[in-house]
Design an enzyme around this catalytic site. Structure first.
Site, PDB file in Angstrom:
ATOM      1  N   GLU A  86      -1.476  -2.354  -8.390  1.00 28.35           N
ATOM      2  CA  GLU A  86      -2.734  -2.675  -7.707  1.00 28.35           C
ATOM      3  C   GLU A  86      -3.266  -1.401  -7.082  1.00 28.35           C
ATOM      4  OE1 GLU A  86      -3.382  -2.622  -4.213  1.00 28.35           O
ATOM      5  OE2 GLU A  86      -1.413  -1.806  -3.728  1.00 28.35           O
ATOM      6  N   SER A 105       0.844  -1.189   0.000  1.00 24.36           N
ATOM      7  CA  SER A 105       0.000   0.000   0.000  1.00 24.36           C
ATOM      8  C   SER A 105       0.887   1.249   0.000  1.00 24.36           C
ATOM      9  CB  SER A 105      -0.967  -0.045   1.199  1.00 24.36           C
ATOM     10  OG  SER A 105      -1.999   0.902   1.055  1.00 24.36           O
ATOM     11  N   HIS A 143      -4.743  -5.413  -1.965  1.00 20.86           N
ATOM     12  CA  HIS A 143      -5.359  -5.406  -0.639  1.00 20.86           C
ATOM     13  C   HIS A 143      -6.233  -6.652  -0.513  1.00 20.86           C
ATOM     14  CE1 HIS A 143      -3.939  -1.317  -1.113  1.00 20.86           C
ATOM     15  NE2 HIS A 143      -4.201  -1.064   0.155  1.00 20.86           N
TER      16      HIS A 143
END
Length: 349
Positions: free
Chosen positions: A249, A143, A319
């Site tokens: 992502e 992230s 995630h």
């Protein structure tokens, strides 16, 4: 990655010379020696730090300590791990000082951020890259931690790891990837898992592979969160992606925003010369009710198919759980037809 919607973000060995730049920004960097960190052994000391978002409840930190202990390692808290400056875990210089101190500490074997959220990019100018280069250690996260992982690799050549950070679920299948990559030094092959009802179906519902361009390729694996990575464009903290396998992502982004960020990478030249491309999961990235939009599949085909490189979307990266532990800077081979990533070398020594 819309932070308000982020749920989960919240010894030196030369293995090749790589010319590192700024991903098409024109800000050249000198070539560096790619290096692997020492593997984590039983009793290793893991430095727990907060380079990005603040940890507001002490019990969240206690969970991380429990997880590290359960892995057979010894937790060591960075001095300012619970500090808070608004939504950040302390001022930029303070968060960077903790990272620098953990790399400089000979008793520490690895760095594990508590969480992501936002803030890693802000500390990149304050890091001591000479110190990091001289003291290679495992550092892992995902992230917002993408900025830290890519920045360290770009400036030092140290292989970093896209994988679970402290407050992710330390489930057994997720821990298995982590152990095999950073403890045992295995060369793994990653393919999408069968989940839930799919284990009892004759067809796959979740984790489907969408081949954009068939084929196979090899290269150094680089990437992470699209929002964070695109924010590094034009800086010296985005590695030169030429010849790389790029994976992306995200979470909580509408299709037009994904389109905007990939367009930014394209216009900056960051997609030029890629060896291969992988798009992982983009959770909560639908267009919303009553909104006409290109689909993610259409956006990816618009931008990636003209590159003529092996590419697919739907990889189990992002995630999601179980989360893979992927070596950023490690050599891999990919098969876009099968949706497969195969490590070609150990990521640790």
């Amino acid at each position: 990655m819309r932070r308000r919607r982020l749920l989960m973000g919240g010894g030196m060995a030369a293995v090749g010379l790589v010319g590192l730049g700024a991903g098409g920004s024109g800000m050249a960097q000198p070539s560096v020696t790619v290096q692997r960190p020492p593997r984590l052994r039983p009793g290793a000391t893991v430095g727990i730090c907060s380079p990005a978002g603040a940890t507001f409840e002490r019990d969240r930190l206690d969970l991380v300590v429990d997880a590290v202990t359960a892995m057979g390692w010894r937790p060591k808290l960075a001095p300012h791990v619970l500090e808070r400056y608004g939504y950040l875990a302390g001022p930029d210089a303070v968060r960077a000082a903790d990272v620098n101190a953990l790399f400089a500490d000979p008793s520490v074997d690895a760095l594990l951020p508590v969480r992501g959220d936002w803030g890693s990019a802000r500390i990149l100018p304050y890091l001591d890259y000479d110190q990091i280069r001289a003291n290679p250690k495992v550092i892992i996260g995902f992230s917002d931690i993408t900025a830290l992982l890519l920045g360290i690799y770009a400036k030092t050549g140290l292989i970093t790891f896209h994988g679970p950070h402290g407050v992710t679920a330390w489930r057994s299948d997720q821990v298995d990837f982590l152990r095999r990559v950073v403890v045992q030094g295995e060369t793994l092959t990653f393919t999408n898992p069968l989940l839930g009802a799919d284990q009892d179906r004759i067809m796959r519902d979740q984790g489907r592979i969408d081949t954009i361009t068939p084929g196979r390729a090899t290269g150094r694996l680089l990437g992470g969160n699209l929002s964070v990575l695109s924010g590094l464009v034009g800086s010296p903290y985005l590695p030169d992606l030429r010849g790389a396998i790029l994976f992306l992502e995200d979470i909580g982004e509408r299709p037009h925003r994904v389109d905007r960020m990939i367009t930014q990478l394209k216009l900056a030249g960051a997609l030029d010369g890629l060896a291969g491309f992988i798009f992982g999961q983009c959770r909560s990235c639908g267009p919303g009710e009553g909104f006409g939009a290109l689909t993610l599949s259409e956006i990816l085909r618009d931008h990636i198919q003209p590159l003529g490189i092996p590419a697919w979307s739907g990889a189990w990266i992002g995630h999601v759980e179980p989360m893979w532990t992927l070596p950023l800077g490690g050599q891999v081979a990919i098969d876009a037809n099968r949706g497969e990533i195969r490590m070609l070398e150990p990521a640790v020594i």
